[in-house]
Design a protein around this motif. Sequence first.
Motif, mmCIF file in Angstrom:
data_model
loop_
_atom_site.group_PDB
_atom_site.id
_atom_site.type_symbol
_atom_site.label_atom_id
_atom_site.label_comp_id
_atom_site.label_asym_id
_atom_site.label_seq_id
_atom_site.Cartn_x
_atom_site.Cartn_y
_atom_site.Cartn_z
ATOM 1 N N HIS A 194 18.106 54.442 82.735
ATOM 2 C CA HIS A 194 17.861 54.200 81.306
ATOM 3 C C HIS A 194 17.979 52.729 80.937
ATOM 4 O O HIS A 194 17.801 52.361 79.776
ATOM 5 N N VAL A 195 18.299 51.880 81.916
ATOM 6 C CA VAL A 195 18.442 50.427 81.721
ATOM 7 C C VAL A 195 19.434 50.137 80.592
ATOM 8 O O VAL A 195 19.140 49.428 79.635
ATOM 9 N N ARG A 196 20.633 50.690 80.723
ATOM 10 C CA ARG A 196 21.687 50.449 79.740
ATOM 11 C C ARG A 196 22.378 49.128 80.079
ATOM 12 O O ARG A 196 22.752 48.894 81.235
ATOM 13 N N THR A 197 22.574 48.277 79.071
ATOM 14 C CA THR A 197 23.177 46.962 79.303
ATOM 15 C C THR A 197 24.125 46.615 78.163
ATOM 16 O O THR A 197 24.223 47.330 77.166
ATOM 17 N N LEU A 301 13.501 60.129 75.887
ATOM 18 C CA LEU A 301 13.664 60.448 77.303
ATOM 19 C C LEU A 301 14.387 61.777 77.446
ATOM 20 O O LEU A 301 15.565 61.897 77.094
ATOM 21 N N GLU A 302 13.679 62.782 77.965
ATOM 22 C CA GLU A 302 14.313 64.079 78.154
ATOM 23 C C GLU A 302 15.108 64.073 79.461
ATOM 24 O O GLU A 302 14.681 63.515 80.470
ATOM 25 N N LEU A 303 16.276 64.701 79.404
ATOM 26 C CA LEU A 303 17.146 64.777 80.572
ATOM 27 C C LEU A 303 17.709 66.189 80.678
ATOM 28 O O LEU A 303 17.562 67.010 79.779
ATOM 29 N N HIS A 316 14.110 61.280 82.890
ATOM 30 C CA HIS A 316 12.988 60.342 82.961
ATOM 31 C C HIS A 316 13.555 58.930 82.970
ATOM 32 O O HIS A 316 14.512 58.638 82.252
ATOM 33 N N PRO A 317 12.993 58.028 83.758
ATOM 34 C CA PRO A 317 13.411 56.632 83.682
ATOM 35 C C PRO A 317 12.782 55.963 82.463
ATOM 36 O O PRO A 317 11.744 56.410 81.966
ATOM 37 N N LEU A 318 13.437 54.905 81.984
ATOM 38 C CA LEU A 318 12.860 54.172 80.857
ATOM 39 C C LEU A 318 11.519 53.564 81.256
ATOM 40 O O LEU A 318 10.550 53.617 80.497
ATOM 41 N N GLY A 328 12.052 65.583 83.862
ATOM 42 C CA GLY A 328 11.950 64.383 84.685
ATOM 43 C C GLY A 328 12.105 64.666 86.165
ATOM 44 O O GLY A 328 11.626 65.681 86.685
ATOM 45 N N VAL A 329 12.803 63.767 86.839
ATOM 46 C CA VAL A 329 12.966 63.837 88.294
ATOM 47 C C VAL A 329 14.451 63.714 88.621
ATOM 48 O O VAL A 329 15.247 63.277 87.788
ATOM 49 N N PRO A 330 14.869 64.089 89.837
ATOM 50 C CA PRO A 330 16.295 64.006 90.177
ATOM 51 C C PRO A 330 16.822 62.578 90.118
ATOM 52 O O PRO A 330 16.096 61.615 90.364
ATOM 53 N N LEU A 331 18.105 62.447 89.791
ATOM 54 C CA LEU A 331 18.759 61.147 89.880
ATOM 55 C C LEU A 331 18.713 60.648 91.323
ATOM 56 O O LEU A 331 18.664 61.450 92.263
ATOM 57 N N PRO A 332 18.733 59.330 91.523
ATOM 58 C CA PRO A 332 18.839 58.815 92.887
ATOM 59 C C PRO A 332 20.042 59.414 93.610
ATOM 60 O O PRO A 332 21.084 59.666 92.996
#
Length: 511
Positions: A194-197, A301-303, A316-318, A328-332
């Motif tokens: 999600h590119v959280r900063t 972003l649906e999770l 989903h990734p950002l 979406g897809v599995p987490l890494p």
Amino acid sequence: MEQSIGALVKDSARRFGDKTALIADGKHWSFRQLDNFSSIVASALRERGVGKGSVVSLYSPNCAQWIIAYYAILKLGAVVNPLNLMLTPSEAAYAVNDCKAVAVLGALDKLVPLRDTLGRDRIRLISFSGTGATIESFDDLLAGDDKGTYPVEGIAPDDLSTIGYTSGTTGHPKGAMLSHRSILLNTAMTSTLHVRTEHDTVVSALPCSHVYGNIVMNSAIACGMTLVLHAVFDAKVILASIEACRATMFEGVPTMYMYLLNLPELHDYDVSTLTRCTVGGQTMSPYRMKEVESRLGAPLLELWGMTELGGLGTTHPLYGPKKHGSIGVPLPFLSARIGSLEHPSVAVTAGEIGELQIRGPVTMMGYFGRPEATAETIDTDGWLHTGDLACVDEEGFIFIVDRLKDMVITGGFNIYPAELERVLCEHPSVAMAAVVGVPDEMKGELAKAFVVCRNGADLHPEDVLDFCRQRLAAYKVPRLIEVVDDLPKTSSGKILRRELRAKALPHNQTS
């Protein structure tokens, strides 16, 4: 990645110091303050006999004290047991006793009468809001001194960190045991996708005791974000908070977004600072997702996640392709497959419906004291069977069809309530919808829909049925429609289907 969850707040205090970490109840707390106060509380708990491996329950709405206590417990190498505040006193007492907690911290008025049930001599009660003859004050803990180095030495990533109880729709709930690694990895991978900063400010009313809200909290602390935390969801208050704090993120469940869309004054608030929002907890109509994005001006972003994973399993990734209606897809570092309902160890092909299964380092260690239940949920190859019906498309995007236990079987046909709910929510006069099965002598079950009218709209059951007939196969069309003022929900905003099933008795049915 840190070695333990308690180290998150210590490291962030070093990196972000006096930057505002938390805004709650009108007060601002810096990263340094959260770290210092959690160490002071850790010392106080240590003096009261809480040590490595001790279990401590938290039973409170969102507040700064909850977060301070959470990190204090984990800095000791103790185990946190986050309790849903909507649990009845007897349900909360069951969980506290089941996990063998030595203390309960939080809003404890409802638990004091059950002191004997909890074990008067075994369990210490510490209240966030006051004192009494049988409870201590959290303020007294905060008034002490930091008398040690925290986190304590010897906490390993694979040590038990959390016992989170499932909702327990049938029988007693089960305590999912989660390691420090599970929570830390989930936090890190969610933050990455999600590119959280440190430049983000997130507004949330998700309970910190819920895995979704817990990941929101931990990712905010880990990434140096400012978390604007609300104890309850109120659409106007949330929008005012987004505007005043110039929030870049809002995170919620579908019902929260439905309330926002249903608010006539939505356009009066400046939400232009939002750069992305997240939604999880239940499925959401793609039609409504697009409306949210249009009205809020930010991608949604649906999770998807669950207690047994300590947070997310997919998202989903950002930056990257997205599909509305997909989780979406599995987490890494995680793997996902759709297992056959007849042969669970065999993956079905793209487009076929089966049970979603997850494998990887975030999966629970097992259910506390329930080896049989653990064996039923995690197979010998390490796949966690989620109980969610799902399918995957050719590109690898996963779509939740419904909960296996919520499926309605009418005349031999399988009906998935989530599919019906997505169609119902596309009706211009419907704000929210929920579908459950009701008994029927001829067909076994019938699908009944409970719908909430949008503000200012007229809603007629027959119009809704006609709308469904144009979009659904005949056997899928709900046979019963009931217009209600609101839908029962959990503290995290999930719709309580079991309450609707109880309501949907023959004498209550209207069509």
